[in-house]
Design a protein around this motif. Structure first.
Motif, mmCIF file in Angstrom:
data_model
loop_
_atom_site.group_PDB
_atom_site.id
_atom_site.type_symbol
_atom_site.label_atom_id
_atom_site.label_comp_id
_atom_site.label_asym_id
_atom_site.label_seq_id
_atom_site.Cartn_x
_atom_site.Cartn_y
_atom_site.Cartn_z
ATOM 1 N N ILE A 56 -61.978 -22.676 -61.780
ATOM 2 C CA ILE A 56 -62.509 -22.363 -60.453
ATOM 3 C C ILE A 56 -62.707 -20.853 -60.378
ATOM 4 O O ILE A 56 -61.816 -20.081 -60.758
ATOM 5 N N HIS A 57 -63.865 -20.425 -59.882
ATOM 6 C CA HIS A 57 -64.144 -19.006 -59.713
ATOM 7 C C HIS A 57 -64.747 -18.782 -58.335
ATOM 8 O O HIS A 57 -65.304 -19.705 -57.720
ATOM 9 N N THR A 58 -64.638 -17.550 -57.856
ATOM 10 C CA THR A 58 -65.192 -17.196 -56.559
ATOM 11 C C THR A 58 -66.008 -15.920 -56.698
ATOM 12 O O THR A 58 -65.529 -14.922 -57.251
ATOM 13 N N ASP A 59 -67.233 -15.982 -56.170
ATOM 14 C CA ASP A 59 -68.094 -14.798 -56.123
ATOM 15 C C ASP A 59 -68.638 -14.668 -54.705
ATOM 16 O O ASP A 59 -69.513 -15.434 -54.281
ATOM 17 N N GLY A 60 -68.095 -13.695 -53.961
ATOM 18 C CA GLY A 60 -68.491 -13.525 -52.575
ATOM 19 C C GLY A 60 -67.937 -14.642 -51.710
ATOM 20 O O GLY A 60 -67.084 -15.433 -52.134
ATOM 21 N N ASN A 61 -68.438 -14.703 -50.474
ATOM 22 C CA ASN A 61 -67.969 -15.750 -49.558
ATOM 23 C C ASN A 61 -69.131 -16.512 -48.928
ATOM 24 O O ASN A 61 -68.989 -17.107 -47.867
ATOM 25 N N GLU A 62 -70.286 -16.455 -49.582
ATOM 26 C CA GLU A 62 -71.442 -17.197 -49.087
ATOM 27 C C GLU A 62 -71.852 -18.235 -50.116
ATOM 28 O O GLU A 62 -71.334 -18.269 -51.233
ATOM 29 N N GLN A 63 -72.795 -19.090 -49.714
ATOM 30 C CA GLN A 63 -73.099 -20.234 -50.565
ATOM 31 C C GLN A 63 -73.725 -19.822 -51.887
ATOM 32 O O GLN A 63 -74.469 -18.849 -51.975
ATOM 33 N N ILE A 64 -73.399 -20.596 -52.909
ATOM 34 C CA ILE A 64 -73.958 -20.409 -54.242
ATOM 35 C C ILE A 64 -75.198 -21.300 -54.343
ATOM 36 O O ILE A 64 -75.086 -22.523 -54.416
ATOM 37 N N SER A 65 -76.371 -20.690 -54.329
ATOM 38 C CA SER A 65 -77.607 -21.461 -54.275
ATOM 39 C C SER A 65 -78.079 -21.928 -55.641
ATOM 40 O O SER A 65 -78.866 -22.873 -55.741
ATOM 41 N N VAL A 66 -77.630 -21.277 -56.712
ATOM 42 C CA VAL A 66 -78.069 -21.684 -58.040
ATOM 43 C C VAL A 66 -76.999 -21.317 -59.060
ATOM 44 O O VAL A 66 -76.401 -20.236 -58.987
ATOM 45 N N VAL A 67 -76.721 -22.235 -59.995
ATOM 46 C CA VAL A 67 -75.861 -21.963 -61.156
ATOM 47 C C VAL A 67 -76.640 -22.417 -62.384
ATOM 48 O O VAL A 67 -77.086 -23.563 -62.457
ATOM 49 N N SER A 68 -76.806 -21.518 -63.367
ATOM 50 C CA SER A 68 -77.682 -21.836 -64.494
ATOM 51 C C SER A 68 -77.170 -21.200 -65.781
ATOM 52 O O SER A 68 -76.988 -19.968 -65.844
ATOM 53 N N PHE A 69 -76.930 -22.037 -66.802
ATOM 54 C CA PHE A 69 -76.563 -21.536 -68.122
ATOM 55 C C PHE A 69 -77.824 -21.114 -68.877
ATOM 56 O O PHE A 69 -78.900 -21.722 -68.704
ATOM 57 N N SER A 70 -77.689 -20.114 -69.707
ATOM 58 C CA SER A 70 -78.807 -19.705 -70.563
ATOM 59 C C SER A 70 -79.037 -20.764 -71.636
ATOM 60 O O SER A 70 -78.120 -21.529 -71.976
ATOM 61 N N SER A 119 -71.489 -30.884 -72.145
ATOM 62 C CA SER A 119 -70.071 -31.237 -72.010
ATOM 63 C C SER A 119 -69.420 -30.604 -70.785
ATOM 64 O O SER A 119 -68.319 -31.000 -70.396
ATOM 65 N N VAL A 120 -70.082 -29.617 -70.199
ATOM 66 C CA VAL A 120 -69.525 -28.905 -69.043
ATOM 67 C C VAL A 120 -70.583 -28.839 -67.956
ATOM 68 O O VAL A 120 -71.777 -28.632 -68.231
ATOM 69 N N LEU A 121 -70.117 -29.001 -66.728
ATOM 70 C CA LEU A 121 -70.990 -28.949 -65.561
ATOM 71 C C LEU A 121 -70.489 -27.870 -64.616
ATOM 72 O O LEU A 121 -69.303 -27.824 -64.298
ATOM 73 N N ALA A 122 -71.397 -26.990 -64.160
ATOM 74 C CA ALA A 122 -71.063 -25.992 -63.145
ATOM 75 C C ALA A 122 -71.545 -26.495 -61.787
ATOM 76 O O ALA A 122 -72.671 -27.000 -61.668
ATOM 77 N N VAL A 123 -70.718 -26.361 -60.765
ATOM 78 C CA VAL A 123 -71.047 -26.799 -59.404
ATOM 79 C C VAL A 123 -70.809 -25.642 -58.457
ATOM 80 O O VAL A 123 -69.694 -25.099 -58.386
ATOM 81 N N GLY A 124 -71.840 -25.246 -57.725
ATOM 82 C CA GLY A 124 -71.720 -24.181 -56.732
ATOM 83 C C GLY A 124 -71.506 -24.744 -55.347
ATOM 84 O O GLY A 124 -72.100 -25.767 -54.975
ATOM 85 N N THR A 125 -70.661 -24.105 -54.531
ATOM 86 C CA THR A 125 -70.344 -24.577 -53.183
ATOM 87 C C THR A 125 -70.878 -23.618 -52.131
ATOM 88 O O THR A 125 -71.430 -22.561 -52.444
ATOM 89 N N VAL A 126 -70.675 -23.964 -50.877
ATOM 90 C CA VAL A 126 -71.185 -23.145 -49.777
ATOM 91 C C VAL A 126 -70.217 -22.028 -49.396
ATOM 92 O O VAL A 126 -70.529 -21.206 -48.533
ATOM 93 N N THR A 127 -69.053 -21.979 -50.028
ATOM 94 C CA THR A 127 -68.042 -20.990 -49.656
ATOM 95 C C THR A 127 -67.980 -19.805 -50.606
ATOM 96 O O THR A 127 -67.183 -18.894 -50.402
ATOM 97 N N GLY A 128 -68.806 -19.804 -51.653
ATOM 98 C CA GLY A 128 -68.746 -18.757 -52.667
ATOM 99 C C GLY A 128 -67.955 -19.169 -53.891
ATOM 100 O O GLY A 128 -67.979 -18.484 -54.912
ATOM 101 N N ARG A 129 -67.254 -20.302 -53.801
ATOM 102 C CA ARG A 129 -66.531 -20.796 -54.975
ATOM 103 C C ARG A 129 -67.458 -21.642 -55.836
ATOM 104 O O ARG A 129 -68.355 -22.316 -55.323
#
Length: 698
Positions: free
Chosen positions: A504-518, A480-490
């Motif tokens: 919307i969340h931000t972690d650092g300022n570099e690209q998010i290469s992987v987002v994975s739920f357990s 029901s929910v999808l996580a999408v990582g961007t190249v800006t850290g958001r």
């Protein structure tokens, strides 16, 4: 354009100086050679006495060298600063580059033919007359460009003021005369094969003829290529680049339009259309000499009424649309078409009085009546997401197929509107994730588009534009929910049913290469290019997340991540080919090998690990494989490599250089791979080719 002209003029002046420096050096070298020859000849004559009736030759001196160079013009530096310095009798800029003495051919290669022609027009010393005019048959002849010396047995010609002496062979010297007429060679040249095709900036320029030949163009040649016989024929009527091509309804007559050009003498070659026979390769008609501006970019024959009319659009500022009775070579009417680029001009398939033009941000329907063209603008139900019209193809009845600049194809008509037929991404594509329980998958890329696709209908269920280029995606176990990582850290959370933004969340300022739920949906791991993995706790079916901590230990960026089946830990790969294990509850690294040795992993997307190391070929670079995925039944392993190939292995793949099936289809690096929830299909994404390929597992 004024700046370009001024730069061009300065370049011409600079080339003139460089050429004349070469002339000076060659003249000086020639004078010194003549001086040495005179001295040697004089010394020999003095030694054996002077013959009767002939005065002894004068010995060369420095003064005679200066006399030879006298008359060469003085030129001031281009920048106008500093006094000119004189070399012999020639003044140059103190900063003039030193060049070796070069032949006329090597000097010419610095200038394009057009520029060389313009330089010749500017330089009065280059104005010469033909050696056949006003030539003398006497023992010593002289014209404005050639000097024949019987005494020296030489002919001296001048190129741009430079003397070029040439010695005549002894066997020809007695009968040589400037008045003798030359003969044409008995052999000729014929074009045999043309390599290449112009597809980068031209459209609708490849057709199959009834003869089995394909017809297309490159440069100024129209090529008729029989693939079966490996034979080419060529239409050579054009004198500059061909820009467009159209086939008459009789499938024999062809129209091609060309750009404006110039001859080597600098005379203009006007753009025009040539009508020619594809069987005899003979020119039937020439249209529009002196009418078109810049280039003819579109041509099209009428489809009915015997194909008697031809429409054409040029590349003037107003992109003039004209209609011609091509057999009579007369223009019926012309009209301003558009200030924007026009990409297609065609007649209605059944009505010769209706024309269609389309291009950047427009489509027009023209009606030909009473010697004039009236215009109606076509209005699409075309969302901005699909981009402007690129090309139009005719279907049955009033159906039109519209290709857009954003790699989409629409189907419909002006009356009924248009619906999406084919959609795709338009920039580099990396993000891919499959739904945990449905025949659906999501893609996202640099174009800021997120598409949720149905693998059954092959259509997007919804599309959404986000603010940043996307890099990665992952579904919550509920779907029901999808996580999408961007190249800006958001990174974003989207509702898969409503495609609304959840958070919307931000972690650092570099690209998010992987987002994975357990697997149990209790955690979300976010791997970044800042070498960290951010861990969140998850509530409300993925709609609420809270940061728990971050995993620090990698010395390079995070590339891949897999969860244990029981969600007790996860494993990561990094850009420096490191494998680390983590406890999500504490965000601490698990250093005990025994703790993870027998771990059962829910997925296998890490390219480094015992169960997948057989995917690597001998001598492979660590970046040769971009992604890997295990089927849900644990029997298959698919990899995506950097060379456009998809490999299918048996799982586990734990033997060096394991055997695989290899598949092509992508034209660039394959960026990601995944299996549908029931393993009926595998999906792969291409990087630069922006494609998504769906593979049936059989």
């Amino acid at each position: 354009m004024e700046v370009d002209d001024r730069v061009s003029a300065l370049e011409q002046r600079l080339q003139l100086q460089e050429d004349e420096l070469a002339v000076l050096k060659a003249a000086l070298a020639d004078a010194l050679r003549r001086l040495r020859a005179c001295e040697e000849q004089g010394a020999a004559l003095r030694a054996r006495g002077t013959p009767k009736g002939r005065a002894p030759p004068r010995l060369g001196t420095t003064a005679s060298v200066c006399q030879l160079l006298k008359g060469l013009p003085t030129r001031t530096p281009l920048n106008g600063s500093g006094p000119p310095r004189r070399v012999g009798g020639y003044a140059t800029s103190p900063s003039s580059p030193k060049k070796e003495a070069t032949s006329g051919r090597s000097v010419r290669r610095y200038l394009s033919p057009e520029r060389l022609a313009s330089v010749r027009r500017e330089d009065p010393r280059s104005r010469t007359t033909s050696s056949s005019s006003n030539c003398s048959a006497k023992k010593e002849g002289k014209t404005k460009e050639v000097i024949f010396s019987v005494e020296d047995g030489s002919v001296k010609m001048f190129l741009r003021g430079r003397p070029v002496p040439m010695m005549i062979p002894d066997e020809l010297a007695p009968t040589y005369s400037l008045d003798t007429r030359s003969e044409l060679p008995s052999c000729r040249l014929k074009l045999d094969w043309v390599y290449g095709y112009r597809g980068r900036d031209c459209r609708a320029n490849l057709y199959l003829l009834p003869t089995g030949e394909i017809v297309y163009f490159v440069a100024s040649v129209a090529v008729l290529y029989s693939v079966e016989e490996q034979r080419q024929r060529h239409y050579l009527g054009h004198n500059d680049d061909i820009k467009c091509l159209a086939i008459h309804p009789d499938m024999v007559t062809i129209a091609t339009g060309q750009v404006a050009g110039t001859t080597k003498e600098g005379k203009p070659l006007p753009p025009h259309v040539r009508i020619w026979d594809s069987v005899s390769l003979s020119t039937l008609h020439v249209l529009g000499l002196g009418v078109f501006d810049r280039a003819v970019c579109c041509v099209g024959f009428s489809k009915s009424n015997g194909g008697n009319l031809l429409c054409a659009v040029d590349e003037s500022n107003d992109h003039m649309l004209s209609v011609w009775d091509w057999a009579k070579e007369t223009k019926v009417v012309d009209v301003k078409c558009s200030n924007e680029a026009v990409l297609v001009a065609t007649f209605h398939p059944t009505d010769p009085t209706v024309l269609i033009t389309c291009g950047k941000s427009h489509i027009y329907f023209w009606t030909l009546e009473g010697g004039s063209l009236s215009k109606r603008q076509g209005l699409f139900e075309v969302p901005e997401d699909f981009g402007p019209v690129r090309t139009v193809a005719e279907g049955h009845g009033d159906t039109l197929y519209v290709g857009t600049t954003r790699n989409s194809i629409l189907q419909g008509s002006v009356h009924t509107g248009f619906s999406l037929l084919v959609q795709g991404h338009v920039e580099e594509l990396w993000g891919l994730a499959t739904h945990p329980s449905r025949a659906q998958f999501v893609t996202c890329g640099q174009d800021k588009l997120v598409h949720l696709w149905s693998s059954d209908s092959h259509q997007p269920l919804w599309s959404r534009i986000i603010e940043d280029p996307a890099r990665s995606a992952g579904f919550h176990p509920s779907g029901s929910v999808l996580a999408v990582g961007t190249v800006t850290g958001r990174w974003l959370l989207l509702d898969t049913e409503t495609h609304d933004l959840v958070a919307i969340h931000t972690d650092g300022n570099e690209q998010i290469s992987v987002v994975s739920f357990s697997p149990d949906g209790a955690y979300l791991a976010v791997g970044s290019h800042d070498n960290l993995v951010y861990v969140y706790t998850v509530d409300q079916g993925g709609r609420k997340v809270s940061r728990l901590g971050k995993c620090s230990g990698h010395s390079s960026f995070i590339t891949h991540l897999d969860w244990a089946q029981d969600s007790s830990c996860f494993v990561t790969n990094s850009g420096d080919y490191e494998i680390l294990y983590w406890d999500p509850a504490t965000c601490k690294q698990i250093t005990s090998a025994d703790a993870v040795r027998n771990m059962e992993w829910a997925t296998a997307t890490c390219v480094l690990g015992f169960g997948v190391f057989g995917i690597w070929s001998e001598g492979a670079d660590g970046t040769d494989i971009n992604a890997v995925a295990r089927s849900h039944d644990g029997k298959l392993l698919a990899s995506a490599d950097d060379f456009g190939k998809v490999h299918l292995f048996s799982y586990p793949c734990c033997q060096p250089r394991a055997l695989s099936h290899k598949y092509g289809g992508h034209s660039s690096h394959v960026t990601n791979v995944a299996f549908l929830w029931d393993d009926s299909m595998a999906l792969t994404t291409g990087g630069k080719d922006t494609s998504v390929l769906q593979w049936r597992v059989v």
